[in-house]
Design a protein around this motif. Sequence first.
Motif, short mmCIF file in Angstrom:
data_model
loop_
_atom_site.label_atom_id
_atom_site.label_comp_id
_atom_site.label_asym_id
_atom_site.label_seq_id
_atom_site.Cartn_x
_atom_site.Cartn_y
_atom_site.Cartn_z
N PHE A 71 22.59 11.01 28.36
CA PHE A 71 21.44 11.37 29.18
C PHE A 71 20.45 10.21 29.30
O PHE A 71 19.88 9.98 30.37
N SER B 181 19.88 15.72 35.38
CA SER B 181 18.89 14.65 35.38
C SER B 181 18.20 14.55 36.74
O SER B 181 16.98 14.41 36.82
N PHE C 287 25.75 16.57 34.14
CA PHE C 287 24.59 15.93 33.52
C PHE C 287 23.81 15.10 34.54
O PHE C 287 22.58 15.05 34.50
#
Length: 110
Positions: A10, A76, A72
């Motif tokens: 991340f 984000s 992911f």
Amino acid sequence: MESDIFKRLFEVIEERKNSSPESSYVAKLMFKGTEKINSKIIEEANEVCEAALETDKNHLLHEICDLMFHTFVLASYKNISIDEINSEFVRRFGTSGLVEKAGRNNNESE
């Protein structure tokens, strides 16, 4: 250190968010927006399902990781952090999936 891989991933995604689309795959996806990221997730989900029908465990593992990576990226892009994802899993942990789903359905009808 391996247990922090999602957090580290991340962090890299967040760093690349502001990179040039010419120099970063993540930035290129984000530059193209939700529709492009969604299409990648759909593509990867299909590849996971296809690989699941095979006997090659490594292929399935590879496709699962691709799907998680693109998910992911979407998180984000939508300003959802790994900490928020972790918190949601903690909140759900220990609750039957059927009970959790029933609770969602009740809240949606209100």
